[in-house]
Enzyme design. Sequence first.
Site, PDB file in Angstrom:
ATOM      1  N   HIS A   1       0.802  -1.237   0.000  1.00  0.00           N
ATOM      2  CA  HIS A   1       0.000   0.000   0.000  1.00  0.00           C
ATOM      3  C   HIS A   1       0.826   1.274   0.000  1.00  0.00           C
ATOM      4  O   HIS A   1       0.272   2.366   0.093  1.00  0.00           O
ATOM      5  CB  HIS A   1      -0.913   0.055   1.231  1.00  0.00           C
ATOM      6  CG  HIS A   1      -1.998  -0.957   1.227  1.00  0.00           C
ATOM      7  ND1 HIS A   1      -3.251  -0.708   0.719  1.00  0.00           N
ATOM      8  CD2 HIS A   1      -2.024  -2.234   1.652  1.00  0.00           C
ATOM      9  CE1 HIS A   1      -4.010  -1.788   0.855  1.00  0.00           C
ATOM     10  NE2 HIS A   1      -3.270  -2.738   1.423  1.00  0.00           N
TER      11      HIS A   1
ATOM     12  N   THR B   1      -8.624   6.646  -1.948  1.00  0.00           N
ATOM     13  CA  THR B   1      -9.962   6.081  -2.121  1.00  0.00           C
ATOM     14  C   THR B   1     -11.033   7.148  -1.869  1.00  0.00           C
ATOM     15  O   THR B   1     -12.149   7.028  -2.369  1.00  0.00           O
ATOM     16  CB  THR B   1     -10.199   4.874  -1.182  1.00  0.00           C
ATOM     17  OG1 THR B   1      -9.730   5.203   0.128  1.00  0.00           O
ATOM     18  CG2 THR B   1      -9.485   3.644  -1.692  1.00  0.00           C
TER      19      THR B   1
ATOM     20  N   LYS C   1      -8.587  13.442   4.598  1.00  0.00           N
ATOM     21  CA  LYS C   1      -7.630  12.329   4.584  1.00  0.00           C
ATOM     22  C   LYS C   1      -6.664  12.556   5.729  1.00  0.00           C
ATOM     23  O   LYS C   1      -6.637  13.636   6.295  1.00  0.00           O
ATOM     24  CB  LYS C   1      -6.882  12.284   3.250  1.00  0.00           C
ATOM     25  CG  LYS C   1      -6.322  13.651   2.819  1.00  0.00           C
ATOM     26  CD  LYS C   1      -5.728  13.611   1.425  1.00  0.00           C
ATOM     27  CE  LYS C   1      -6.734  13.717   0.304  1.00  0.00           C
ATOM     28  NZ  LYS C   1      -7.000  12.433  -0.350  1.00  0.00           N
ATOM     29  N   ARG C   2      -5.864  11.544   6.047  1.00  0.00           N
ATOM     30  CA  ARG C   2      -4.885  11.751   7.100  1.00  0.00           C
ATOM     31  C   ARG C   2      -3.978  12.933   6.773  1.00  0.00           C
ATOM     32  O   ARG C   2      -3.745  13.247   5.599  1.00  0.00           O
ATOM     33  CB  ARG C   2      -4.050  10.474   7.297  1.00  0.00           C
ATOM     34  CG  ARG C   2      -4.798   9.372   8.008  1.00  0.00           C
ATOM     35  CD  ARG C   2      -5.215   9.774   9.413  1.00  0.00           C
ATOM     36  NE  ARG C   2      -4.064   9.809  10.306  1.00  0.00           N
ATOM     37  CZ  ARG C   2      -3.756   8.866  11.188  1.00  0.00           C
ATOM     38  NH1 ARG C   2      -4.528   7.788  11.313  1.00  0.00           N
ATOM     39  NH2 ARG C   2      -2.697   8.977  11.945  1.00  0.00           N
TER      40      ARG C   2
ATOM     41  N   LYS D   1       0.644  14.458   1.213  1.00  0.00           N
ATOM     42  CA  LYS D   1      -0.722  14.707   0.725  1.00  0.00           C
ATOM     43  C   LYS D   1      -0.967  16.193   0.460  1.00  0.00           C
ATOM     44  O   LYS D   1      -1.952  16.585  -0.136  1.00  0.00           O
ATOM     45  CB  LYS D   1      -1.751  14.177   1.730  1.00  0.00           C
ATOM     46  CG  LYS D   1      -1.713  12.646   1.890  1.00  0.00           C
ATOM     47  CD  LYS D   1      -2.711  12.179   2.945  1.00  0.00           C
ATOM     48  CE  LYS D   1      -2.572  10.712   3.307  1.00  0.00           C
ATOM     49  NZ  LYS D   1      -3.182   9.791   2.323  1.00  0.00           N
TER      50      LYS D   1
ATOM     51  N   LYS E   1     -14.813   8.013  -3.656  1.00  0.00           N
ATOM     52  CA  LYS E   1     -16.062   8.289  -2.932  1.00  0.00           C
ATOM     53  C   LYS E   1     -16.621   9.642  -3.337  1.00  0.00           C
ATOM     54  O   LYS E   1     -17.828   9.793  -3.566  1.00  0.00           O
ATOM     55  CB  LYS E   1     -15.803   8.266  -1.412  1.00  0.00           C
ATOM     56  CG  LYS E   1     -15.385   6.900  -0.889  1.00  0.00           C
ATOM     57  CD  LYS E   1     -14.746   6.977   0.499  1.00  0.00           C
ATOM     58  CE  LYS E   1     -13.980   5.676   0.776  1.00  0.00           C
ATOM     59  NZ  LYS E   1     -13.028   5.800   1.905  1.00  0.00           N
TER      60      LYS E   1
HETATM   61  O1  NBY Z   1      -3.829   2.695   1.634  1.00  0.00           O
HETATM   62  C1  NBY Z   1      -3.185   3.840   2.136  1.00  0.00           C
HETATM   63  C2  NBY Z   1      -2.529   4.591   0.992  1.00  0.00           C
HETATM   64  O2  NBY Z   1      -1.842   5.731   1.499  1.00  0.00           O
HETATM   65  C3  NBY Z   1      -3.624   5.047   0.046  1.00  0.00           C
HETATM   66  O3  NBY Z   1      -3.069   5.673  -1.081  1.00  0.00           O
HETATM   67  C4  NBY Z   1      -4.425   3.820  -0.404  1.00  0.00           C
HETATM   68  O4  NBY Z   1      -5.538   4.229  -1.140  1.00  0.00           O
HETATM   69  C5  NBY Z   1      -4.917   3.039   0.801  1.00  0.00           C
HETATM   70  C6  NBY Z   1      -5.609   1.758   0.412  1.00  0.00           C
HETATM   71  O5  NBY Z   1      -4.818   1.029  -0.471  1.00  0.00           O
HETATM   72  N1  NBY Z   1      -2.234   3.427   3.134  1.00  0.00           N
HETATM   73  C7  NBY Z   1      -2.585   3.423   4.415  1.00  0.00           C
HETATM   74  O6  NBY Z   1      -3.705   3.785   4.770  1.00  0.00           O
HETATM   75  N2  NBY Z   1      -1.651   2.977   5.286  1.00  0.00           N
HETATM   76  C8  NBY Z   1      -1.894   2.805   6.584  1.00  0.00           C
HETATM   77  O7  NBY Z   1      -2.967   3.061   7.083  1.00  0.00           O
HETATM   78  C9  NBY Z   1      -0.807   2.313   7.449  1.00  0.00           C
HETATM   79  C10 NBY Z   1      -1.118   1.962   8.737  1.00  0.00           C
HETATM   80  C11 NBY Z   1      -0.123   1.510   9.590  1.00  0.00           C
HETATM   81  C12 NBY Z   1       1.180   1.440   9.137  1.00  0.00           C
HETATM   82  C13 NBY Z   1       1.505   1.801   7.847  1.00  0.00           C
HETATM   83  C14 NBY Z   1       0.499   2.239   7.002  1.00  0.00           C
HETATM   84  N3  NBY Z   1       2.175   1.000   9.985  1.00  0.00           N
HETATM   85  O8  NBY Z   1       3.330   0.777   9.549  1.00  0.00           O
HETATM   86  O9  NBY Z   1       1.939   0.830  11.171  1.00  0.00           O
END
Ligand code: NBY
Length: 804
Positions: A349, A643, A535-536, A541, A647
């Site tokens: 991701h 995403t 978004k976060r 971003k 939406k």
């Molecule tokens: O995943 C997101 C991407 O930034 C976004 O572009 C994509 O649409 C979405 C679904 O594929 N990534 C994401 O949300 N990542 C995390 O939430 C995340 C959470 C925890 C950790 C790393 C990433 N971690 O290392 O703990």
Amino acid sequence: MAFDVQEFKKEYQKKFEELFAYGYEAGSKTEQYIALGDLVRGLYSEDWIQTITEYNKKKEKQVYYFSMEFLPGRMLKSNLLNMGILDCVKQGMEDMGLDLDEVARAEVDPALGNGGLGRLASCFMDSIASTGLAGNGNGIRYRYGLFKQKFINGYQIELPENWLRNRNVWEVRKENKAVIVRFGGDVSFTQEDGDGRLRVRHENTRDILAVPYDTAQVGYNNGIVNNLRLWSAEIPYGDEARFSTEEQREEVKRITEVLYPDDSNYEGRLLRVQQEYFFSSAGIQSIVRYFKRLNLDWSLFPDKIAIHINDTHPTLAIPELMRILLDEEGLTWDQAWEITKKTVSYTNHTILQEAMERWPETMISDLLPRIYQIIQEINRRHIDKKTPLYGEELSQRTAIIANGQIKMANLAIIGSHSVNGVARLHTDILMADTLHDFYVMYPQKFNNKTNGITQRRWVQIANENLTAMLDETIGTEWKSDPEEIKILKAHRDNKMVLDKLEQVKLANKKRFAAYVEQEMGIEIDPTALFDVQIKRLHAYKRQLLNVLHILDRYLQLKDNPNANLQKRVFIFGAKAAPSYYYAKQIIKLINSIAYLINNDPSIKDKIKIVFVENYGVSLAELIIPAADISEQISLAGKEASGTSNMKLMSNGAITMATLDGANVEIRDNVGDDNIFIFGLKSDEVQEYYRNGVYNSRDVYDKNPRLKRILNLLIDGTIPGVETEGRDIFDSLVMYNDEYFLLKDFDGYLQAQYEADVAFSDRDRWNRMALMNIASSGPFSSDYTILRYADEIWKIKPQSGSKFN
Ligand code: NBY
């Protein structure tokens, strides 16, 4: 589901009295909600049992979606919708003097995820059930979800999110399905039974009980009810003596106590890896237990089971499956390895280096000694096998263990048969760059699966006005087959339809305006352009680029209060990771600018800024239907997919976008006339990084308009941001603007002023909105999930499913 309003009312009253021993009229909203939820759970329980029984009887191949995070949103209306009784229940509640929406709001929104990754997992769970696929979720039942965000004096404050404070009506504790997860201990080998085979003895372990809580995943009008299994850590029964001190008991509970609140930086902490192993091991154990009941040869395991890992967080499922097959089931290494690889698949991701999980070797060897040995052996065999084929250097670069660290992505790729990115551009970057070494070795493993969203939640539930208008205009086929929404294109020049669409949008904007007035005391004009970025909060971003545009408008209006500018409301929703200092500074900056501008009478409401507190799924359902512009302005190459872009498009917002993530595919679908594109392309960004000729200081010096804006950050204009303004200014001007905001600034402004022009032509804008809605069908997660099922998991929708 056969059910009529009268029957429902009778059942509801009975249920309420049974639970609370008085009439529903006197109940609190929470009690009214609990009674309804409880009733609904009872209504699908037969289908739930039936679905599981069918899968077992037919020995159906099943997929298990392992994810550290799920963000389902409130489940009441979604379950009612999918069960086909939403209208009936709404009517019944109304007859009884209750408002379903009000009752539904009493449900606590379970925030068991950070952002896109967790929400994607929940869209997928809905789509797996709704397309009639045999699938299960596997994750953690966190006691506390993502923190609750508050703004105090413009700063983000994090409060614990105790989502279980009321009863959770959807979950079912399955004590009889609990398993033991073991940590620590000593590993030795003995030769038993005289068969010459080495037996592994793993003793003196710290044993934790993993108790599953199951939640039904109701399919859309198809009678299928799948399962989402979340694990909770407890002290094993009968083992209380070994956990005699409070400290020891706390240590157990801590494992599933709280979700790590970071969506971009992995936490190299012991507790995090404990969480990861805990739910991976519990999930694998329950799968193996199920498979053994089928009484089949082990070689058939991959024909019955697919395990998907959502990013690298569940990667320990790979060595855990190996461990069980080797140590407990007595398979040979080669047999176990074949089975494991054929069973597991992996989604990446992100390409951000700081998000790539790496664990110190010593941490894993202490915490999981047997798992560590297995990882070492996987690594040794990998290097031995690949070195003669690809040479020393390439092989070493793909090693799982290097410099005292274990690289989880490398283990995930080597131990699986499929690696996918989440949008075309993202997958291309993985193959050409981030994971190129692996692409050279395993080209056949790589594939793309562009993300999707479920229009059931994001249109049917979130936007009832649009849903009714679509039903009226094009019929209801789009609800079961989202592509059918393209029929709407035939109405692109139908003035009546365009006007209706405008009315729908206006109604949704009024609804959001009422919320803003009520909760924040800010008055906003529903006829203004609503410009949304939700978004976060992360530097890549580029919420800051949005801010620079706002400041540009501010200066224009300060220069000329009568400047002919489109009235806009800028809407932000974003949480920053608690340890992400820069992101929190940006929050403070936005809040301070909001205060300055919202209260400046000379601006005459031409600009309003609304930064909602505690953005999450429920707020998204309120904001997205009200959006005119969707801000998708990440630096090209950084956002894997996005995403919220999908939406917002599905709800008729026009995308303001860089060519990043799935924006590229959105543009391909809506066409250049119905989207605003600006900024550097991904390969241009790459080129700048490579040759290093970008100089943001130079841009600052040579662009007076931009210079004036940036100076606002440090000249005292914005009250209360002395430190933040200076740090942010420095990051952009003195430290060379890592995310190229200054470089993309001119293009962004131009696109924004084009949007103003388009918005002032009502027919044109409404047509653009219509074309976005009509082109959003391909971004349904139903299709995404069918591609996973067909190309990766090799499972087919149940017979009888319309997708079969
Ligand atoms: O995943 C997101 C991407 O930034 C976004 O572009 C994509 O649409 C979405 C679904 O594929 N990534 C994401 O949300 N990542 C995390 O939430 C995340 C959470 C925890 C950790 C790393 C990433 N971690 O290392 O703990």
